[in-house]
Design a protein around this motif. Structure first.
Motif, PDB file in Angstrom:
ATOM      1  N   VAL A 112       0.896  -0.984  -0.231  1.00  0.00           N
ATOM      2  CA  VAL A 112      -0.160   0.153   0.165  1.00  0.00           C
ATOM      3  C   VAL A 112       0.268   1.470   0.300  1.00  0.00           C
ATOM      4  N   PRO A 113       1.543   1.740   1.113  1.00  0.00           N
ATOM      5  CA  PRO A 113       2.859   2.438   0.557  1.00  0.00           C
ATOM      6  C   PRO A 113       3.420   2.629  -0.094  1.00  0.00           C
ATOM      7  N   GLY A 114       3.625   1.395  -0.327  1.00  0.00           N
ATOM      8  CA  GLY A 114       4.841   1.318  -2.153  1.00  0.00           C
ATOM      9  C   GLY A 114       4.447   1.801  -3.102  1.00  0.00           C
ATOM     10  N   LEU A 115       3.378   1.711  -2.762  1.00  0.00           N
ATOM     11  CA  LEU A 115       2.413   2.334  -4.622  1.00  0.00           C
ATOM     12  C   LEU A 115       2.962   3.666  -5.150  1.00  0.00           C
ATOM     13  N   VAL A 126       2.393  14.466  -8.398  1.00  0.00           N
ATOM     14  CA  VAL A 126       2.609  14.031  -7.762  1.00  0.00           C
ATOM     15  C   VAL A 126       1.060  14.284  -6.198  1.00  0.00           C
ATOM     16  N   GLY A 127       1.117  15.734  -6.282  1.00  0.00           N
ATOM     17  CA  GLY A 127       0.228  15.910  -5.565  1.00  0.00           C
ATOM     18  C   GLY A 127      -1.224  15.499  -5.563  1.00  0.00           C
ATOM     19  N   VAL A 128      -1.732  15.154  -7.485  1.00  0.00           N
ATOM     20  CA  VAL A 128      -2.842  14.984  -7.878  1.00  0.00           C
ATOM     21  C   VAL A 128      -2.053  13.177  -7.664  1.00  0.00           C
ATOM     22  N   LEU A 129      -1.394  12.537  -8.080  1.00  0.00           N
ATOM     23  CA  LEU A 129      -1.499  11.400  -7.694  1.00  0.00           C
ATOM     24  C   LEU A 129      -1.454  10.856  -5.989  1.00  0.00           C
ATOM     25  N   VAL A 130      -1.360  11.151  -5.460  1.00  0.00           N
ATOM     26  CA  VAL A 130      -1.633  11.047  -3.547  1.00  0.00           C
ATOM     27  C   VAL A 130      -2.905  11.860  -3.579  1.00  0.00           C
ATOM     28  N   ALA A 131      -3.642  12.790  -4.679  1.00  0.00           N
ATOM     29  CA  ALA A 131      -4.533  13.053  -3.174  1.00  0.00           C
ATOM     30  C   ALA A 131      -5.528  11.924  -4.639  1.00  0.00           C
ATOM     31  N   GLY A 132      -5.384  11.311  -5.586  1.00  0.00           N
ATOM     32  CA  GLY A 132      -6.273  10.852  -6.211  1.00  0.00           C
ATOM     33  C   GLY A 132      -6.339   8.777  -5.755  1.00  0.00           C
ATOM     34  N   VAL A 133      -5.223   8.450  -5.198  1.00  0.00           N
ATOM     35  CA  VAL A 133      -4.923   7.318  -4.592  1.00  0.00           C
ATOM     36  C   VAL A 133      -5.318   7.199  -3.453  1.00  0.00           C
ATOM     37  N   TYR A 134      -4.497   7.910  -2.349  1.00  0.00           N
ATOM     38  CA  TYR A 134      -5.133   8.080  -1.123  1.00  0.00           C
ATOM     39  C   TYR A 134      -6.318   8.852  -0.372  1.00  0.00           C
ATOM     40  N   VAL A 135      -6.422  10.359  -1.163  1.00  0.00           N
ATOM     41  CA  VAL A 135      -6.639  11.255  -0.570  1.00  0.00           C
ATOM     42  C   VAL A 135      -8.167  11.433  -0.765  1.00  0.00           C
ATOM     43  N   VAL A 136      -8.988  10.816  -2.192  1.00  0.00           N
ATOM     44  CA  VAL A 136     -10.570  11.473  -2.798  1.00  0.00           C
ATOM     45  C   VAL A 136     -10.372  10.016  -1.937  1.00  0.00           C
ATOM     46  N   ILE A 190      -7.026   2.394  -4.515  1.00  0.00           N
ATOM     47  CA  ILE A 190      -6.141   2.192  -3.160  1.00  0.00           C
ATOM     48  C   ILE A 190      -7.074   0.973  -2.199  1.00  0.00           C
ATOM     49  N   LEU A 191      -8.066   1.663  -2.429  1.00  0.00           N
ATOM     50  CA  LEU A 191      -9.118   0.817  -2.066  1.00  0.00           C
ATOM     51  C   LEU A 191      -8.844  -0.826  -2.715  1.00  0.00           C
ATOM     52  N   ILE A 192      -8.969  -0.834  -3.800  1.00  0.00           N
ATOM     53  CA  ILE A 192      -8.999  -2.431  -5.153  1.00  0.00           C
ATOM     54  C   ILE A 192      -7.451  -2.832  -4.872  1.00  0.00           C
ATOM     55  N   LEU A 193      -6.859  -2.174  -4.570  1.00  0.00           N
ATOM     56  CA  LEU A 193      -5.616  -3.722  -4.114  1.00  0.00           C
ATOM     57  C   LEU A 193      -5.814  -3.984  -2.766  1.00  0.00           C
ATOM     58  N   ALA A 194      -6.134  -3.351  -1.700  1.00  0.00           N
ATOM     59  CA  ALA A 194      -6.431  -3.874  -0.413  1.00  0.00           C
ATOM     60  C   ALA A 194      -7.349  -5.085   0.270  1.00  0.00           C
ATOM     61  N   ASN A 195      -8.426  -4.454  -1.081  1.00  0.00           N
ATOM     62  CA  ASN A 195     -10.002  -5.358  -0.995  1.00  0.00           C
ATOM     63  C   ASN A 195     -10.311  -6.154  -1.800  1.00  0.00           C
ATOM     64  N   SER A 196      -9.723  -5.901  -3.118  1.00  0.00           N
ATOM     65  CA  SER A 196      -9.710  -6.794  -3.910  1.00  0.00           C
ATOM     66  C   SER A 196      -8.711  -7.748  -4.912  1.00  0.00           C
ATOM     67  N   LEU A 197      -7.655  -7.172  -4.873  1.00  0.00           N
ATOM     68  CA  LEU A 197      -6.050  -7.797  -5.427  1.00  0.00           C
ATOM     69  C   LEU A 197      -5.673  -8.206  -4.545  1.00  0.00           C
ATOM     70  N   SER A 198      -5.910  -8.058  -3.198  1.00  0.00           N
ATOM     71  CA  SER A 198      -4.155  -9.072  -2.424  1.00  0.00           C
ATOM     72  C   SER A 198      -4.749  -9.826  -1.160  1.00  0.00           C
ATOM     73  N   THR A 199      -6.624  -9.815  -1.594  1.00  0.00           N
ATOM     74  CA  THR A 199      -7.540 -11.104  -0.891  1.00  0.00           C
ATOM     75  C   THR A 199      -7.483 -12.143  -1.131  1.00  0.00           C
ATOM     76  N   THR A 200      -7.351 -13.243  -0.246  1.00  0.00           N
ATOM     77  CA  THR A 200      -7.912 -14.512  -0.405  1.00  0.00           C
ATOM     78  C   THR A 200      -9.594 -14.631  -0.163  1.00  0.00           C
ATOM     79  N   LYS A 201     -10.054 -14.339   1.041  1.00  0.00           N
ATOM     80  CA  LYS A 201     -10.766 -14.826   0.815  1.00  0.00           C
ATOM     81  C   LYS A 201     -12.212 -13.245   1.118  1.00  0.00           C
TER      82      LYS A 201
END
Length: 266
Positions: free
Chosen positions: A71-74, A184-194, A211-222
């Motif tokens: 997540v922070p690596g993104l 970079v500001g737009v990227l951070v806002a779009g990925v993390y803040v919005v 960010i929610l796609i990564l945390a709740n769709s891609l990296s999940t097995t359940k």
């Protein structure tokens, strides 16, 4: 009297392969590229190990926990994508690049291909190392997941691909905005803040946030559940739908960036 023959430049001299080779030389010659990628891997693995050491509940999605460091690596991958494009504008070398390769969309396509390949390899490396490192640090009698378990290999592979896609999103934003700090500001806002704002205003759109796609769709097995708050829990995308959505974000940014690169002055 003899007339000197005119020298013709081979029409294929600046084809995709040659331009990609040029972009690879530029990318690998910058020490900041390798430092940023090394920090990305180290952060991803370090956070995964820390989560593994503190895991005490065997019922949770241990694979998702092991990949939490992505997540922070993104942010680093996306910022590197921005700088890969805007760095040439800051230094003025973009004029030299476009003079050598007048086909401007080809320049961005070559950058995307080279940068995407590098970040895909590094993202997969970080994802697999984090998974195995976190699995090796599990305590309290918790059985570590393996790649043969249902959904685990898919989660690890798609999580690694996310770094590549967010990096390409950053590259596209760099081509659109052309200013490092602003992009970079737009990227951070779009990925993390919005995503925080969307959570309050348009709850149903939250699953489409990167960010929610990564945390709740891609990296999940359940399937992701919200416990007692299930009534307000959004329906998260499936893993492949989430990957498609991230790909769409990157493709749109690159398409707009390529069009603007072709129309604007360097």
């Amino acid at each position: 009297m003899t007339t000197p023959a005119m020298t013709r430049v081979p029409s294929g001299r600046y084809g995709p392969v040659q331009v990609a080779r040029m972009e690879w030389i530029k990318l690998r010659s910058l020490r900041s590229t390798w430092w940023t990628l090394a920090i990305t891997v180290a952060a991803t693995v370090g956070i995964g190990v820390a989560v593994g050491l503190n895991s005490r509940d065997a019922s949770v999605d241990l694979t998702n926990n092991a990949l939490a460091g992505v997540v922070p690596g993104l942010l680093l991958a996306g910022a590197l994508g921005v700088l890969t494009m805007t760095g040439e504008y800051s230094s003025g070398t973009i004029r030299v690049t476009l003079a050598a390769v007048p086909r401007r969309p080809l320049v961005l396509a070559a950058k995307a291909a080279v940068f995407g390949a590098v970040t895909l390899v590094v993202g997969e490396l970080a994802s697999f190392i984090a998974f195995f490192a976190a699995a090796g640090t599990l305590r309290h009698g918790i059985t570590a997941p393996t790649l043969a378990d249902p959904g685990v290999l898919r989660a690890v592979v798609l999580t690694g691909a996310a770094s590549c896609l967010v990096g390409l999103l950053g590259l596209g934003l760099g081509a659109i905005i052309r200013h490092s700090a602003a992009a970079v500001g737009v990227l951070v806002a779009g990925v993390y803040v919005v995503v925080q704002v969307i959570g309050f205003i348009a709850h149903g759109a939250a699953p489409y946030m990167p960010i929610l796609i990564l945390a709740n769709s891609l990296s999940t097995t359940k399937p992701v559940t919200c416990g007692t708050d299930a009534a307000s829990c959004p329906d998260f995308l499936s893993a492949w739908a989430g990957l498609g959505m991230l790909s769409l974000y990157a493709a749109i940014a690159l398409a707009i960036g390529g069009r603007l690169l072709a129309r604007r002055d360097a």
